[in-house]
Design a protein around this motif. Structure first.
Motif, mmCIF file in Angstrom:
data_model
loop_
_atom_site.group_PDB
_atom_site.id
_atom_site.type_symbol
_atom_site.label_atom_id
_atom_site.label_comp_id
_atom_site.label_asym_id
_atom_site.label_seq_id
_atom_site.Cartn_x
_atom_site.Cartn_y
_atom_site.Cartn_z
ATOM 1 N N ASP A 1 48.521 71.066 72.369
ATOM 2 C CA ASP A 1 47.288 71.468 71.798
ATOM 3 C C ASP A 1 47.356 72.485 70.472
ATOM 4 O O ASP A 1 48.526 73.140 70.414
ATOM 5 C CB ASP A 1 46.565 72.429 72.537
ATOM 6 C CG ASP A 1 44.850 72.010 72.447
ATOM 7 O OD1 ASP A 1 44.496 72.045 71.406
ATOM 8 O OD2 ASP A 1 44.087 72.207 73.475
ATOM 9 N N LYS B 1 42.564 67.488 78.070
ATOM 10 C CA LYS B 1 41.256 67.594 78.494
ATOM 11 C C LYS B 1 40.646 66.150 77.801
ATOM 12 O O LYS B 1 41.465 65.461 77.046
ATOM 13 C CB LYS B 1 40.414 68.633 77.668
ATOM 14 C CG LYS B 1 40.940 68.531 75.988
ATOM 15 C CD LYS B 1 40.256 69.629 75.207
ATOM 16 C CE LYS B 1 40.787 69.881 73.669
ATOM 17 N NZ LYS B 1 40.256 70.942 73.066
ATOM 18 N N CYS B 2 39.374 65.972 78.273
ATOM 19 C CA CYS B 2 38.812 64.718 77.719
ATOM 20 C C CYS B 2 39.320 63.288 78.164
ATOM 21 O O CYS B 2 39.137 62.331 77.547
ATOM 22 C CB CYS B 2 38.606 64.755 76.371
ATOM 23 S SG CYS B 2 37.883 66.389 75.555
ATOM 24 N N GLY C 1 35.033 60.932 80.796
ATOM 25 C CA GLY C 1 33.822 61.685 80.215
ATOM 26 C C GLY C 1 33.139 61.098 79.208
ATOM 27 O O GLY C 1 33.572 60.022 78.735
ATOM 28 N N SER D 1 30.822 64.352 74.561
ATOM 29 C CA SER D 1 30.352 65.836 74.407
ATOM 30 C C SER D 1 32.001 66.527 74.522
ATOM 31 O O SER D 1 31.768 67.866 73.948
ATOM 32 C CB SER D 1 29.490 66.085 75.553
ATOM 33 O OG SER D 1 30.332 66.021 76.900
ATOM 34 N N CYS D 2 32.978 65.954 74.827
ATOM 35 C CA CYS D 2 34.214 66.493 74.870
ATOM 36 C C CYS D 2 34.896 66.183 73.464
ATOM 37 O O CYS D 2 34.913 64.927 73.409
ATOM 38 C CB CYS D 2 35.004 66.273 76.196
ATOM 39 S SG CYS D 2 36.473 66.972 76.413
ATOM 40 N N ASP D 3 35.538 67.209 73.117
ATOM 41 C CA ASP D 3 36.281 66.852 71.529
ATOM 42 C C ASP D 3 37.893 66.873 71.953
ATOM 43 O O ASP D 3 38.176 67.982 72.144
ATOM 44 C CB ASP D 3 35.935 67.655 70.671
ATOM 45 C CG ASP D 3 36.487 67.589 69.485
ATOM 46 O OD1 ASP D 3 37.416 66.537 69.102
ATOM 47 O OD2 ASP D 3 36.625 68.353 68.528
ATOM 48 N N PRO D 4 38.608 65.911 72.170
ATOM 49 C CA PRO D 4 39.955 65.848 72.229
ATOM 50 C C PRO D 4 40.843 66.027 71.077
ATOM 51 O O PRO D 4 42.152 66.125 71.256
ATOM 52 C CB PRO D 4 40.113 64.499 72.957
ATOM 53 C CG PRO D 4 39.223 63.819 72.104
ATOM 54 C CD PRO D 4 38.003 64.251 71.778
ATOM 55 N N ASN E 1 33.641 58.347 75.223
ATOM 56 C CA ASN E 1 34.690 58.998 75.200
ATOM 57 C C ASN E 1 35.373 58.903 74.080
ATOM 58 O O ASN E 1 35.908 57.567 73.895
ATOM 59 C CB ASN E 1 35.405 58.803 76.444
ATOM 60 C CG ASN E 1 36.798 59.708 76.477
ATOM 61 O OD1 ASN E 1 37.794 59.276 75.816
ATOM 62 N ND2 ASN E 1 36.731 60.711 77.290
#
Length: 366
Positions: A304, A318-319, A322, A325-328, A133
């Motif tokens: 954002d 988000k993120c 996890g 693969s998740c871009d914060p 993460n």
């Protein structure tokens, strides 16, 4: 401004733990020859050029022979040797573990005969691994840097981030995330820095002629016209100054009976006097860079940056958990002051029931 840097004793590409070039007493690192060389260079540039403002005693100490006792002994001798022949130049001192670790200074100060010209230096590269993460990686690595070197700022010492860098082609995801994390800390601490590196190639490196340096700002022809590198380098181009912070009712307003929230609407901020009954923004995630407001309905929403327009908008956070693969990073914001203060600030960002926003300091978006 030029800083003279003693990089290696034996010429060659730097650096590895076992190159016998990393610490006092190694095969290619004789302390007495090193001091002699520092003295020669300091004398050569004394009263010659005002552009030479500092001498970095040694690049990236490393290897199995590293120890704190010898560090204090020889770094002090090197610092005094430079000062004795060039009292005007800054003396820049590196730590252990490839210029990453100065934590031992918490237990014992570095004592020299001179004042107001001692600078400590650090290097910071990402080399992050995929699969984790990004919020947690950024938070962990930032905390590590502060523990190993950043604490010196709070003790009143100059700290110079004399080397950092990324793959300038922009296609290394790990480097791109690291750069955003790095920029946040560099702005927050008001660090002076040097990037590795300017040139995009070497005449010869590791027996290869015209070796391409992917970390180079310039391309392999040493031209600044390479569109691939220019267009793909991640940048920090969002800095909102006080006079630019204005109010917008498009995205946020709270009524007494119900919450009104439209995801994706533009958010603009302005200064105003603090009022009672304001809703406070909260810093989420281990990166400490996601700014969230919990509405009366219990919904968490974050600032954002819209990928299309580049505007600041409101979206679901988000993120927080996890994997990688998740871009914060579009939700990574950093509240900074124009110059670093040793006083820990109070929470600075609030939003009132009437969409007015209170911001004491500039807001930078990475």
């Amino acid at each position: 401004m030029v800083v003279l840097d003693n990089h290696n004793s034996k010429p060659g590409w730097c650096c590895t733990d076992n190159d016998q070039n990393g610490f006092f007493g190694d095969k290619h690192f004789n302390p007495q020859l090193w001091i002699k060389g520092l003295t020669k260079m300091a004398s050569m540039f004394s009263n010659v050029s005002s552009n030479v403002i500092g001498m970095s005693l040694r690049n990236e100490l490393r290897g199995p022979k590293q120890n704190v006792k010898d560090w204090y002994k020889y770094m002090r001798q090197g610092a005094e040797a430079v000062h004795s022949v060039n009292p005007n130049v800054l003396v820049i001192v590196s730590g252990l573990n490839f210029d990453a670790d100065l934590s031992f200074l918490k237990d014992r100060p570095f004592e020299v005969s001179f004042r107001r010209k001692l600078v400590f230096e650090i290097h910071w590269y990402g080399f992050w691994r995929k699969g984790h993460n990004w919020n947690k990686i950024c938070g962990k690595e930032t905390k590590k840097l502060m523990n190993e070197s950043g604490f010196l700022l709070e003790e009143g010492f100059p700290l110079f981030l004399s080397e950092f860098g990324i793959d300038q082609r922009g296609n290394n995801v790990n480097d791109n995330r690291f750069l955003s994390c790095f920029l946040a800390l560099a702005m927050d601490l008001d660090l002076d820095w040097v990037i590795w590196t300017l040139a995009g190639s070497y005449y010869i490196r590791q027996k290869t002629i015209e070796y391409d340096e992917s970390y180079g700002i310039l391309d392999w022809t040493r031209s600044n016209g390479n569109s691939t590198k220019e267009n793909n380098v991640p940048s920090c181009d969002w800095t909102l100054h006080r006079e630019e912070l204005i109010v917008s009712t498009e995205a946020w307003f709270l009524q007494r009976t119900r919450k009104v929230y439209e995801e994706g609407k533009s958010v603009k901020l302005r200064l105003f006097s603090s009022e009672s009954n304001c809703s406070k923004w909260k810093v989420l995630s281990e990166s400490k860079m996601q700014l969230s407001l919990v509405t009366k309905d219990g919904e968490s929403v974050c600032l954002d940056v819209d990928s299309g327009s580049g505007n600041i908008v409101t979206k679901s956070c988000k993120c927080l958990e996890g994997n990688g693969s998740c871009d914060p990073t579009s939700q990574w914001f950093k509240l900074v002051i124009s110059t670093r203060s040793r006083v820990k600030p109070e929470p600075v960002l609030q939003i009132s029931p009437y969409s007015k926003t209170f911001l004491q300091k500039p807001l930078s978006v990475l």
